[in-house]
Design a protein around this motif. Structure first.
Motif, short mmCIF file in Angstrom:
data_model
loop_
_atom_site.label_atom_id
_atom_site.label_comp_id
_atom_site.label_asym_id
_atom_site.label_seq_id
_atom_site.Cartn_x
_atom_site.Cartn_y
_atom_site.Cartn_z
N LYS A 72 43.21 42.47 34.65
CA LYS A 72 42.28 43.47 34.13
C LYS A 72 42.56 44.88 34.96
O LYS A 72 42.59 45.95 34.30
N ARG A 121 40.71 35.15 29.05
CA ARG A 121 40.59 34.43 30.08
C ARG A 121 41.69 35.32 31.18
O ARG A 121 42.36 34.72 31.86
N GLU A 157 33.62 43.65 38.63
CA GLU A 157 34.48 42.90 37.31
C GLU A 157 33.95 43.01 36.10
O GLU A 157 34.40 43.19 35.09
N HIS A 158 32.60 42.93 36.10
CA HIS A 158 31.63 43.00 34.83
C HIS A 158 31.95 44.65 34.23
O HIS A 158 32.22 44.68 32.93
N THR A 169 35.59 45.31 32.91
CA THR A 169 35.83 44.51 31.60
C THR A 169 35.22 45.37 30.68
O THR A 169 35.91 45.61 29.54
N GLN A 200 37.36 47.35 27.67
CA GLN A 200 36.86 47.27 26.21
C GLN A 200 36.27 48.29 25.41
O GLN A 200 36.74 48.66 24.43
N ASP A 237 38.03 40.29 22.89
CA ASP A 237 37.15 39.71 23.98
C ASP A 237 38.13 39.18 25.25
O ASP A 237 38.74 38.36 24.97
N ASP A 269 37.07 38.20 27.90
CA ASP A 269 36.40 36.94 28.51
C ASP A 269 36.98 35.76 27.73
O ASP A 269 37.45 34.91 28.52
N GLU A 270 37.25 35.89 26.46
CA GLU A 270 37.92 34.72 25.86
C GLU A 270 39.35 34.68 26.24
O GLU A 270 40.00 33.74 26.00
#
Length: 188
Positions: free
Chosen positions: A85, A79, A58-59, A62, A66, A74, A76-77
């Motif tokens: 994703k 959610r 997942e890291h 993401t 991006q 973002d 993460d923001e």
């Protein structure tokens, strides 16, 4: 602490009566406690391996999203869930990423099964999906997947994360540029 069977609690007394007496009440209580203990006493090493693999992918998922579309903002923001994703990968990217989508989805399924059942298992079907994704790539860094399902899951997660990361790494960008310029990989 008082004994629940001492007869002083009217609610406990009524529950005992509803259940058919002290013996039935105690048996039900013991069975519930045993079931809860078995769920608590899971293979924490296996749970940790599954969660680490999922978080690792997942890291880099993401990071990849991006990198290829900085206008997303973002994540993460926002959610977004892992599944959202994965949907953003959409299968229209580089073949290396597209080939991994089935395995990434399967990794999420394994993690979701863990979350809902508290059982850290990797099925034969899961293993087959991971191996199928990995087999599309001729160079596995000299590693051959073992038959241990958790080893296969981890090897897939490492490979998927590395492939996703290549979109933002200096080496990955140089490699992509070399391909765009018409260079062909050496066949070994």
């Amino acid at each position: 602490m008082r004994d629940v069977f001492d007869g002083s609690d009217p609610i406990v007394n009524r529950a005992i009566e509803i259940m058919g007496g002290h013996e039935a009440f105690k048996n039900a209580l013991d069975a519930d406690n045993a079931a809860m203990k078995s769920r608590w006493n899971q293979d924490t090493a296996a749970i940790g391996r599954i969660l680490r693999a999922h978080l690792y992918v997942e890291h880099y998922l993401t990071e990849h999203l991006q990198q290829v579309n900085p206008r997303l903002g973002d994540l993460d923001e926002a959610r977004l869930t892992f599944a959202h994703k994965v949907q953003l990968l959409d299968g229209n990217g580089p073949p290396a990423i597209t080939y991994l989508i089935a395995g990434i989805k399967r990794l999420n399924k394994v993690r979701n099964n863990l979350a809902h059942s508290l059982a850290a298992t990797v099925s034969d079907g899961d293993t087959a999906t991971f191996l199928s994704c990995l087999s599309r790539f001729s160079n596995m860094n000299g590693k051959n997947p073992t038959e241990d399902p958790l080893d296969v899951l981890e090897r897939f997660a490492e490979f998927a994360a590395s492939t996703l990361h290549s979109s933002s790494s200096t080496f990955g960008k140089a490699y992509a540029q070399a391909i765009e310029e018409g260079c062909q990989p050496a066949i070994t």
